[in-house]
Structure formats: C-alpha cells, structure tokens
Design a protein around this motif. Sequence first.
Motif, PDB file in Angstrom:
ATOM      1  N   THR A 232      -2.564  76.073  -2.707  1.00  0.00           N
ATOM      2  CA  THR A 232      -2.330  76.740  -1.430  1.00  0.00           C
ATOM      3  C   THR A 232      -3.038  76.031  -0.279  1.00  0.00           C
ATOM      4  N   ALA A 233      -4.331  75.791  -0.423  1.00  0.00           N
ATOM      5  CA  ALA A 233      -5.086  75.165   0.669  1.00  0.00           C
ATOM      6  C   ALA A 233      -4.635  73.728   0.900  1.00  0.00           C
ATOM      7  N   LYS A 234      -4.431  72.984  -0.171  1.00  0.00           N
ATOM      8  CA  LYS A 234      -4.009  71.592  -0.021  1.00  0.00           C
ATOM      9  C   LYS A 234      -2.617  71.502   0.587  1.00  0.00           C
ATOM     10  N   LEU A 235      -1.718  72.366   0.144  1.00  0.00           N
ATOM     11  CA  LEU A 235      -0.359  72.331   0.678  1.00  0.00           C
ATOM     12  C   LEU A 235      -0.353  72.700   2.150  1.00  0.00           C
ATOM     13  N   ARG A 236      -1.143  73.713   2.525  1.00  0.00           N
ATOM     14  CA  ARG A 236      -1.177  74.123   3.926  1.00  0.00           C
ATOM     15  C   ARG A 236      -1.795  73.040   4.803  1.00  0.00           C
ATOM     16  N   ALA A 237      -2.901  72.445   4.355  1.00  0.00           N
ATOM     17  CA  ALA A 237      -3.551  71.412   5.157  1.00  0.00           C
ATOM     18  C   ALA A 237      -2.665  70.179   5.291  1.00  0.00           C
ATOM     19  N   ARG A 238      -2.003  69.794   4.198  1.00  0.00           N
ATOM     20  CA  ARG A 238      -1.141  68.615   4.266  1.00  0.00           C
ATOM     21  C   ARG A 238       0.087  68.896   5.131  1.00  0.00           C
ATOM     22  N   LEU A 239       0.621  70.120   5.059  1.00  0.00           N
ATOM     23  CA  LEU A 239       1.772  70.444   5.894  1.00  0.00           C
ATOM     24  C   LEU A 239       1.407  70.410   7.373  1.00  0.00           C
ATOM     25  N   VAL A 240       0.227  70.904   7.720  1.00  0.00           N
ATOM     26  CA  VAL A 240      -0.187  70.899   9.131  1.00  0.00           C
ATOM     27  C   VAL A 240      -0.326  69.473   9.646  1.00  0.00           C
ATOM     28  N   SER A 241      -0.955  68.614   8.855  1.00  0.00           N
ATOM     29  CA  SER A 241      -1.157  67.236   9.300  1.00  0.00           C
ATOM     30  C   SER A 241       0.160  66.475   9.385  1.00  0.00           C
ATOM     31  N   MET A 242       1.061  66.688   8.421  1.00  0.00           N
ATOM     32  CA  MET A 242       2.349  66.006   8.453  1.00  0.00           C
ATOM     33  C   MET A 242       3.248  66.573   9.542  1.00  0.00           C
ATOM     34  N   ALA A 243       3.173  67.876   9.785  1.00  0.00           N
ATOM     35  CA  ALA A 243       3.983  68.471  10.846  1.00  0.00           C
ATOM     36  C   ALA A 243       3.548  68.001  12.227  1.00  0.00           C
ATOM     37  N   ALA A 244       2.254  67.731  12.394  1.00  0.00           N
ATOM     38  CA  ALA A 244       1.781  67.224  13.686  1.00  0.00           C
ATOM     39  C   ALA A 244       2.405  65.871  14.006  1.00  0.00           C
ATOM     40  N   GLU A 245       2.684  65.066  12.976  1.00  0.00           N
ATOM     41  CA  GLU A 245       3.321  63.775  13.210  1.00  0.00           C
ATOM     42  C   GLU A 245       4.762  63.940  13.686  1.00  0.00           C
ATOM     43  N   GLN A 246       5.418  65.007  13.236  1.00  0.00           N
ATOM     44  CA  GLN A 246       6.820  65.228  13.587  1.00  0.00           C
ATOM     45  C   GLN A 246       6.984  66.135  14.798  1.00  0.00           C
ATOM     46  N   GLY A 247       5.890  66.626  15.367  1.00  0.00           N
ATOM     47  CA  GLY A 247       5.993  67.525  16.506  1.00  0.00           C
ATOM     48  C   GLY A 247       6.492  68.905  16.136  1.00  0.00           C
ATOM     49  N   VAL A 248       6.169  69.376  14.930  1.00  0.00           N
ATOM     50  CA  VAL A 248       6.600  70.679  14.440  1.00  0.00           C
ATOM     51  C   VAL A 248       5.373  71.586  14.345  1.00  0.00           C
ATOM     52  N   THR A 249       5.505  72.821  14.808  1.00  0.00           N
ATOM     53  CA  THR A 249       4.423  73.793  14.770  1.00  0.00           C
ATOM     54  C   THR A 249       4.465  74.569  13.455  1.00  0.00           C
ATOM     55  N   VAL A 250       3.302  74.834  12.882  1.00  0.00           N
ATOM     56  CA  VAL A 250       3.186  75.599  11.650  1.00  0.00           C
ATOM     57  C   VAL A 250       2.616  76.973  11.989  1.00  0.00           C
TER      58      VAL A 250
END
Length: 375
Positions: A232-250
């Motif tokens: 859960t924590a790893k998936l959420r942290a990785r999604l936030v960092s990868m979404a920032a590259e694409q300009g997507v808000t989590v």
Amino acid sequence: MRGGKRLANTRHHLEAAGLSEQAWRERWRAERMFLTADGESGKRFGNETIRVTDTGRLSVKLPAPLAHLANAPHGRYVLDAAVRFQHRGAEWLDRIAANRAVAYRIHHDTVRGRWYVTASWQRAAAPVLPLQAALARGVVGVDMSDDHLAVWQLDGHGNPVAEPQRYFYDLTGTAEHRDAQLRHALTRLLHHARRCGAAAIAIENLDFADGKNREKHGRNKRFRRLLSRFPTAKLRARLVSMAAEQGVTVVAVDPAYTSRWGAQHWQKPMTTPQRKTSRHDAASIAVGRRALGHPIRRRTAPPPHHQSDGAGHRTAQARPDTRRREEPRPHLPGPRTGCAPPGRGAKAGDQDAQHRSGHPAEQESWRQDSLPLSP
C-alpha cells in the motif's frame, strides 16, 4: 557494508551460489570500486569532475598525483567509449545544455562485463493544483487488490463512462521483480488516464499497519500474509512520484465501505450481456464518486403512481440545496398500508448508521501531495 552484506555472506556459501572464489573476488572488487561525483549548477555541463558532453564524450578530472596520465588539456582524461542515456535522455540533454547540476556514478558490471555510467539529478517540486480544478474533467477511480488494479473512468458528474480496465501484477518473487511489476502496472494506469483526458486519479488511503498482527486475525496466517505483502505505502508513493511526471493529480479518499457499497449500488446496474462487472470494478466507481464529492448511491426512479403517497417517493439523491433532505419522512400513525406502527423507525434518520450520503466517509477526501522525484 561497502560492497554489500549479501555478497559478503555469499563468500561462505560459494557452492550454493554457483560461484568460484575467483568469480566472487571479481564481483567483490567491482562492488567496492566505483567513481562518483556530485554535480554543481553553473559548471560546464553541470559537473566539473565527471563531465559528459552533449555528444556523449566522457572525461574525468584527474587529481594532482595522477595529472601525468592526462590525455587532454587541464589535467583531464578522456575515455574512448561514448556515453548514451536511453532513459530520459532528452531531459538529461536539456539539463547539461543549461549547465544544471547532474551527478554521475561509474561502476563495473562483472556479470555482463561492461562499464556503466549512471546520471541522477533532483527535480523541482511539481505544482499542486486546487482540488476543484483537478476534478473538473472527471477522475479515474482505482480499486487496489493484491494482484490487479481495477480502473474505471468517471465524468465530472460521477457517471462511469467508457469501459473498465484491469492492470495485473505479480507480487511473488524477488523485490526487484515486485517493484518492476508495480512500476509497469502504474505506467499503464497513467497512460490510460492521459488517454481519457482526466487530470486526477482517485485511490483508497489504505493502511494495514494495525491488521498484520496475530491478535487481530488469530490463526488466519494466509490472510495476514496477504496483508503483509500488499504494497500500500510503496504503491501510493510510487504512484504520486510517477503521476507528478505526467502532470496527473492523485486524490486519496477514505476506503470505508467502498467495496460493499460499490457492489450494492453499481455492480448489477453496470453489468450487461457483453460486460461482466466484478466487485472490484464497482468499487472503483465508488472510489471515484467519493473523490468527486458525490455519494456512492446511484439515482433511482420513484415507485409506480399507485404506491406510497401517490406521487411517489423522492429520488435517492436529493439536490444539495434541498432543505432537510437527510431527515426521515414525517411519521403519520394510523391504519394506512405500509405505514410503521407508532414508535417504530426511531433510527430512520440516523445517516451515520446507514449507507446514506450524509455518512462522514462520503464527505471527506484529501489530496496526496506530490513527492520530489530524483531520476
């Protein structure tokens, strides 16, 4: 330990690792022998010690005792091999063209017999959009399971559109394999969000920290193992960092009752002869509606004219500006058909005890702040 604790312990189990002493010695020396240099903004190509030009030319600034080995002016040693970065090469080129700091690390891979150069830099913090602006074009709801991500796109009014998607991953094997599986699934998720035109992804704010102990689940070892491996924590942290590259808000929402209410209100209506909606697909709709601020319940039609009050009940979702919309209907005791006897229905208006739109879980949501990412 310089060189790695695992590799040091392998020295005592060479037969089990399938290595000879000489092969182990080469790997040990390679792990302990590397060259690294931090970058500095304003210097030429972003690094004075290890310099890589835009054409891939690599040179190293030699210390004074080794200055006689230099083959280039100003005490530099130029390597014959050219450097090429496949991953984020365009971004690296933009940084060195502006003389921005880039750190390099040169190391040797004994298994492949190659020398590698790793470049890294610190990215600026991604801008944080207001929640209403991020949700203006709808949201992509995500329900996280132990083996896949159930995804469904919702418009700004909370209606599911297009078709549900599933992105599978395998959490067995080594840590590198699990990390690659998560990265691949999240990459596909972000690409789907970009294709849909959505600027936000809604996920559940899951935390199983208090659910992994034996006191809570007893001897159910299989379930406790499932919770322990759920990233859960790893998936959420990785999604936030990868979404920032694409300009997507989590947007992270309260996970309370999303699976239960999603299956109750959305699984059957969204099932068609050509599409079988699962419980996880319905939960993704519930997650997306909660992020948009809508209740999970779907709008239902009133009963026929001859039932109840003649004109029919109000729809399940009253307008936000309707006064007293969450209160119970007035109780009229008497012999009317379908009317509860006096004294019954005392908790009919308790929205916290029922799956109603006034439940605190329906109104609260928060946005996960973007995390800085270093390539």
